[in-house]
Design an enzyme around this catalytic site. Sequence first.
Site, PDB file in Angstrom:
ATOM      1  N   TYR A  56     -16.695 102.278   5.627  1.00 49.00           N
ATOM      2  CA  TYR A  56     -16.774 103.340   6.631  1.00 49.00           C
ATOM      3  C   TYR A  56     -15.471 103.464   7.397  1.00 49.00           C
ATOM      4  O   TYR A  56     -14.884 102.466   7.788  1.00 49.00           O
ATOM      5  CB  TYR A  56     -17.872 103.029   7.657  1.00 49.00           C
ATOM      6  CG  TYR A  56     -19.276 103.243   7.159  1.00 49.00           C
ATOM      7  CD1 TYR A  56     -19.726 104.500   6.790  1.00 49.00           C
ATOM      8  CD2 TYR A  56     -20.157 102.167   7.081  1.00 49.00           C
ATOM      9  CE1 TYR A  56     -21.018 104.688   6.346  1.00 49.00           C
ATOM     10  CE2 TYR A  56     -21.459 102.340   6.644  1.00 49.00           C
ATOM     11  CZ  TYR A  56     -21.889 103.609   6.275  1.00 49.00           C
ATOM     12  OH  TYR A  56     -23.161 103.788   5.847  1.00 49.00           O
ATOM     13  N   LYS A  75     -34.826  78.883  25.560  1.00 50.45           N
ATOM     14  CA  LYS A  75     -35.056  80.316  25.783  1.00 50.45           C
ATOM     15  C   LYS A  75     -34.445  81.138  24.657  1.00 50.45           C
ATOM     16  O   LYS A  75     -33.619  80.634  23.888  1.00 50.45           O
ATOM     17  CB  LYS A  75     -34.451  80.716  27.134  1.00 50.45           C
ATOM     18  CG  LYS A  75     -32.934  80.563  27.182  1.00 50.45           C
ATOM     19  CD  LYS A  75     -32.393  80.753  28.592  1.00 50.45           C
ATOM     20  CE  LYS A  75     -30.889  80.534  28.586  1.00 50.45           C
ATOM     21  NZ  LYS A  75     -30.324  80.449  29.932  1.00 50.45           N
TER      22      LYS A  75
HETATM   23  C1  LIG Z   1     -29.607  79.192  29.919  1.00 47.38           C
HETATM   24  C2  LIG Z   1     -29.717  78.310  31.090  1.00 47.38           C
HETATM   25  C3  LIG Z   1     -29.313  76.967  31.022  1.00 47.38           C
HETATM   26  C4  LIG Z   1     -28.637  76.377  29.804  1.00 47.38           C
HETATM   27  O1  LIG Z   1     -27.307  76.815  29.728  1.00 47.38           O
HETATM   28  P1  LIG Z   1     -26.279  76.208  28.675  1.00 47.38           P
HETATM   29  O2  LIG Z   1     -24.977  76.724  29.124  1.00 47.38           O
HETATM   30  O3  LIG Z   1     -26.696  76.729  27.344  1.00 47.38           O
HETATM   31  O4  LIG Z   1     -26.390  74.736  28.748  1.00 47.38           O
HETATM   32  C5  LIG Z   1     -29.538  76.165  32.121  1.00 47.38           C
HETATM   33  N1  LIG Z   1     -30.120  76.658  33.235  1.00 47.38           N
HETATM   34  C6  LIG Z   1     -30.500  77.954  33.348  1.00 47.38           C
HETATM   35  C7  LIG Z   1     -31.127  78.435  34.613  1.00 47.38           C
HETATM   36  C8  LIG Z   1     -30.305  78.811  32.288  1.00 47.38           C
HETATM   37  O5  LIG Z   1     -30.684  80.097  32.409  1.00 47.38           O
END
Ligand SMILES: *Cc1c(COP(=O)(O)O)cnc(C)c1O
Length: 386
Positions: free
Chosen positions: A276, A50
């Site tokens: 800045y 994702k």
């Molecule tokens: C993002 C996510 C994961 C993976 O999480 P990590 O901590 O990066 O391993 C697993 N399950 C769900 C439902 C997620 O949203």
Amino acid sequence: MIRCTAARVDLRALEANFRAVASYLEREARLNRGAGRGPVLPPGIIAVVKANAYGHGARRVAQALEAAGAIMLAVADIEEGVDLRASGVRAPILVFGALSVSDLDGVFDHTLTPTISSPASGAALQAAAEARRTSLHYHLKIDTGMNRLGFRHDNLRRTLPPLLASANLVLDAVHTHFGTADEPGHALFAGQRDRFEQACGVIDELGADPCLRHAANSAALLRDSRVWYDFVRPGLLLYGLVPPPLGSTVPLQPVMSLTSRVVAVKGVRTGECVGYGGRFCAERATTVAVIPAGYADGLDRRLEGRGFVLIRGRRAPIVGGVSMDMLTADVTDIDAVGPGDEVVLLGSQGSEPQQTIDAREMAAWIGTIPYEVLCRLGSRVERKYD
Ligand SMILES: *Cc1c(COP(=O)(O)O)cnc(C)c1O
């Protein structure tokens, strides 16, 4: 034309991390077999890609993980899944997020596996599947205490029967998500585990075909083999990082490095200030290197006065405000720094421990988690794959 601030995404490291996680699961399952406890078969791996594969570039990463043996890929929403299909990914793709009623077409047109996390989304998908005279495989999400998405664990006998009776929907797997897998002392983890198992019992009783289960993100996978079930869902581990504060012996390599080059070197006199806000004022004759990477590239403004970059194998403190397109580092103590010198923002510039900066360390400097550091890498930063 390429900018000198660029990310390198090492797909061989990604594949090696995938294999390292798979071998860890096999080894632990073998130990469990010997000890007569816990799961004795290694779970399959649902590779989480994702958010543009945590900033690494979803298309190339997904293709590499599919080739490495991921049983399934997981994305946040339908749009991310459609993009992966457009790039030629054939593996099953699970959509974690809530489905809004308007965008359901993508699920059917691109063969995505939705997560159903409410009665309403179940009803909408059933209606859509019926209208298309097709059947749709889905995963069911149970909320076991995170109070985000999912059917509440404690009233499934009331909320699930209509979904399970949907003629065009096929339940493939049940899952939940842990809120505190990366907090070793937190009691919620064991509570969620118990509730998930009870929920799965209820689902069996309600007459669902024996379905597969999954729950473990990276932290849960490392922490407790009892929550591996049929699949695990690592994200961060595949990108080569262990979720803090956990440690692990799994041999992982960060997949992403971020480098730039010095574009200017400036002599600053005692009492003069840099950048800045004029917050960094030289207390001695100071040499400052200007680096063309700033918050538009994803580098947090809080790095000022806290973070470092690597130049000529040495750590140079980030001083002065991080601007949109530039930051400045104090190189007074590093010999002969000049325009064109390589700057490592994430990655290694030598084999000594202090010659490596990873996203976990950068996150600690600014009080966040490595996930955020990776995901925020700016869209104008070119990703080079090798
Ligand atoms: C993002 C996510 C994961 C993976 O999480 P990590 O901590 O990066 O391993 C697993 N399950 C769900 C439902 C997620 O949203």
